[in-house]
Design a protein around this motif. Structure first.
Motif, PDB file in Angstrom:
ATOM      1  N   GLY A  91       0.785  -1.217   0.000  1.00 18.05           N
ATOM      2  CA  GLY A  91       0.000   0.000   0.000  1.00 18.05           C
ATOM      3  C   GLY A  91       0.823   1.276   0.000  1.00 18.05           C
ATOM      4  N   LEU A  92       2.156   1.152  -0.003  1.00 15.55           N
ATOM      5  CA  LEU A  92       3.040   2.323  -0.005  1.00 15.55           C
ATOM      6  C   LEU A  92       3.713   2.462  -1.369  1.00 15.55           C
ATOM      7  N   VAL A  93       4.108   3.683  -1.693  1.00 15.17           N
ATOM      8  CA  VAL A  93       4.840   3.929  -2.933  1.00 15.17           C
ATOM      9  C   VAL A  93       6.288   3.509  -2.699  1.00 15.17           C
ATOM     10  N   PRO A  94       6.805   2.548  -3.456  1.00 21.14           N
ATOM     11  CA  PRO A  94       8.188   2.094  -3.260  1.00 21.14           C
ATOM     12  C   PRO A  94       9.187   3.240  -3.471  1.00 21.14           C
ATOM     13  N   PRO A  95      10.259   3.272  -2.694  1.00 21.53           N
ATOM     14  CA  PRO A  95      11.245   4.341  -2.822  1.00 21.53           C
ATOM     15  C   PRO A  95      11.796   4.512  -4.236  1.00 21.53           C
ATOM     16  N   ASP A  96      12.037   3.434  -4.967  1.00 20.21           N
ATOM     17  CA  ASP A  96      12.542   3.568  -6.342  1.00 20.21           C
ATOM     18  C   ASP A  96      11.516   4.249  -7.249  1.00 20.21           C
ATOM     19  N   ASP A  97      10.246   3.930  -7.054  1.00 23.01           N
ATOM     20  CA  ASP A  97       9.194   4.596  -7.832  1.00 23.01           C
ATOM     21  C   ASP A  97       9.142   6.078  -7.467  1.00 23.01           C
ATOM     22  N   ALA A  98       9.270   6.369  -6.176  1.00 21.22           N
ATOM     23  CA  ALA A  98       9.240   7.765  -5.720  1.00 21.22           C
ATOM     24  C   ALA A  98      10.430   8.541  -6.273  1.00 21.22           C
ATOM     25  N   ALA A  99      11.592   7.906  -6.385  1.00 19.92           N
ATOM     26  CA  ALA A  99      12.764   8.575  -6.967  1.00 19.92           C
ATOM     27  C   ALA A  99      12.490   8.930  -8.424  1.00 19.92           C
ATOM     28  N   HIS A 100      11.831   8.034  -9.149  1.00 22.29           N
ATOM     29  CA  HIS A 100      11.457   8.355 -10.540  1.00 22.29           C
ATOM     30  C   HIS A 100      10.489   9.539 -10.555  1.00 22.29           C
ATOM     31  N   LEU A 101       9.562   9.578  -9.619  1.00 18.32           N
ATOM     32  CA  LEU A 101       8.612  10.692  -9.554  1.00 18.32           C
ATOM     33  C   LEU A 101       9.327  11.996  -9.214  1.00 18.32           C
ATOM     34  N   ALA A 102      10.355  11.941  -8.378  1.00 22.28           N
ATOM     35  CA  ALA A 102      11.144  13.144  -8.074  1.00 22.28           C
ATOM     36  C   ALA A 102      11.843  13.645  -9.337  1.00 22.28           C
ATOM     37  N   ARG A 103      12.282  12.740 -10.165  1.00 22.47           N
ATOM     38  CA  ARG A 103      12.875  13.117 -11.459  1.00 22.47           C
ATOM     39  C   ARG A 103      11.844  13.873 -12.304  1.00 22.47           C
ATOM     40  N   VAL A 104      10.623  13.355 -12.345  1.00 22.12           N
ATOM     41  CA  VAL A 104       9.551  14.012 -13.088  1.00 22.12           C
ATOM     42  C   VAL A 104       9.298  15.407 -12.523  1.00 22.12           C
ATOM     43  N   CYS A 105       9.294  15.531 -11.197  1.00 21.30           N
ATOM     44  CA  CYS A 105       9.117  16.843 -10.558  1.00 21.30           C
ATOM     45  C   CYS A 105      10.191  17.817 -11.032  1.00 21.30           C
ATOM     46  N   ALA A 106      11.449  17.367 -11.062  1.00 18.33           N
ATOM     47  CA  ALA A 106      12.551  18.240 -11.488  1.00 18.33           C
ATOM     48  C   ALA A 106      12.370  18.674 -12.937  1.00 18.33           C
ATOM     49  N   LEU A 107      11.934  17.762 -13.794  1.00 21.97           N
ATOM     50  CA  LEU A 107      11.690  18.125 -15.191  1.00 21.97           C
ATOM     51  C   LEU A 107      10.532  19.116 -15.300  1.00 21.97           C
ATOM     52  N   ASN A 108       9.510  18.949 -14.477  1.00 22.02           N
ATOM     53  CA  ASN A 108       8.409  19.908 -14.458  1.00 22.02           C
ATOM     54  C   ASN A 108       8.901  21.276 -13.995  1.00 22.02           C
ATOM     55  N   ALA A 109       9.806  21.293 -13.017  1.00 24.01           N
ATOM     56  CA  ALA A 109      10.376  22.566 -12.552  1.00 24.01           C
ATOM     57  C   ALA A 109      11.205  23.219 -13.652  1.00 24.01           C
ATOM     58  N   LEU A 110      11.987  22.424 -14.379  1.00 22.15           N
ATOM     59  CA  LEU A 110      12.755  22.990 -15.495  1.00 22.15           C
ATOM     60  C   LEU A 110      11.829  23.542 -16.577  1.00 22.15           C
ATOM     61  N   ALA A 111      10.703  22.887 -16.795  1.00 20.42           N
ATOM     62  CA  ALA A 111       9.731  23.408 -17.758  1.00 20.42           C
ATOM     63  C   ALA A 111       9.222  24.771 -17.311  1.00 20.42           C
ATOM     64  N   ALA A 112       9.018  24.943 -16.009  1.00 19.91           N
ATOM     65  CA  ALA A 112       8.566  26.238 -15.483  1.00 19.91           C
ATOM     66  C   ALA A 112       9.640  27.300 -15.674  1.00 19.91           C
ATOM     67  N   VAL A 113      10.903  26.922 -15.459  1.00 17.39           N
ATOM     68  CA  VAL A 113      12.004  27.863 -15.677  1.00 17.39           C
ATOM     69  C   VAL A 113      12.067  28.252 -17.144  1.00 17.39           C
ATOM     70  N   GLN A 114      12.014  27.262 -18.017  1.00 20.65           N
ATOM     71  CA  GLN A 114      12.090  27.535 -19.453  1.00 20.65           C
ATOM     72  C   GLN A 114      10.936  28.423 -19.902  1.00 20.65           C
ATOM     73  N   HIS A 115       9.749  28.156 -19.404  1.00 17.35           N
ATOM     74  CA  HIS A 115       8.588  28.968 -19.777  1.00 17.35           C
ATOM     75  C   HIS A 115       8.781  30.426 -19.369  1.00 17.35           C
ATOM     76  N   LEU A 116       9.396  30.635 -18.213  1.00 14.04           N
ATOM     77  CA  LEU A 116       9.594  31.985 -17.702  1.00 14.04           C
ATOM     78  C   LEU A 116      10.706  32.733 -18.436  1.00 14.04           C
ATOM     79  N   VAL A 117      11.841  32.065 -18.670  1.00 14.47           N
ATOM     80  CA  VAL A 117      13.013  32.775 -19.214  1.00 14.47           C
ATOM     81  C   VAL A 117      13.269  32.485 -20.696  1.00 14.47           C
ATOM     82  N   GLY A 118      12.560  31.526 -21.267  1.00 16.69           N
ATOM     83  CA  GLY A 118      12.646  31.283 -22.696  1.00 16.69           C
ATOM     84  C   GLY A 118      13.679  30.287 -23.153  1.00 16.69           C
ATOM     85  N   ASP A 119      14.748  30.092 -22.391  1.00 13.67           N
ATOM     86  CA  ASP A 119      15.845  29.248 -22.880  1.00 13.67           C
ATOM     87  C   ASP A 119      16.658  28.727 -21.694  1.00 13.67           C
TER      88      ASP A 119
END
Length: 165
Positions: free
Chosen positions: A67-95
């Protein structure tokens, strides 16, 4: 990096392509905030959840057991979070070639009370930033265990990046 090159010697976009990574569209805020704010040479992102195509691929607490999210799966989700954050940076500054340094990463992990592996989960974000930016992706970091995150997300990540002048 400052000269517009990534660790692989090309633009950040070329490095993302080499890694087989496509930045997502910026996730719509789930409350009253914006995805990223620039002040001077710095961009602060809001905490980013691991949205994929507008949905969370997993919910719940991180830990070992049924019933818990396995740590390896959560690490992959943290990677997705970082990519989403980079998308926010790119959207704001263009490049993303304007990023000269990832200064700080803060990762929040919705943790089962017995789980103490938050640093390993947040490594999912740290590792992808290093892959993309090389030495400029090496950063200070906090990995914090929390009781619950918005929408019952297992992880949330925010970035602070420095831009070239």
């Amino acid at each position: 990096m400052a000269d517009g090159t990534s660790a692989a010697g090309g633009t950040v976009a070329a490095r993302l392509a080499e890694l087989g990574v496509e930045l997502p569209d910026v996730a719509a805020p789930v409350a009253a905030y914006v995805p990223a704010v620039r002040t001077g040479r710095y961009v602060h992102t809001s905490g980013q959840l691991p949205f994929v195509d507008g949905a969370l691929p997993a919910t719940g607490k991180v830990g070992d057991g049924e019933g818990l999210v396995p740590p390896d799966d959560a690490a992959h989700l943290a990677r997705v979070c970082a990519l989403n954050a980079l998308a926010a940076v790119q959207h704001l500054v263009g490049d993303l070639d304007r990023v000269v340094r990832v200064v700080k990463v803060v990762g929040f992990v919705a943790s089962d009370p017995s789980f103490t592996g938050q640093p390993g989960v947040v490594n999912g974000a740290s590792t992808v930033l290093g892959e993309i930016f090389g030495d400029a992706g090496v950063h200070a970091r906090s990995a914090v265990g929390v009781a619950v995150l918005p929408l019952d997300s297992p992880v949330e990540v925010e970035l602070l990046v420095e831009l070239a002048e």
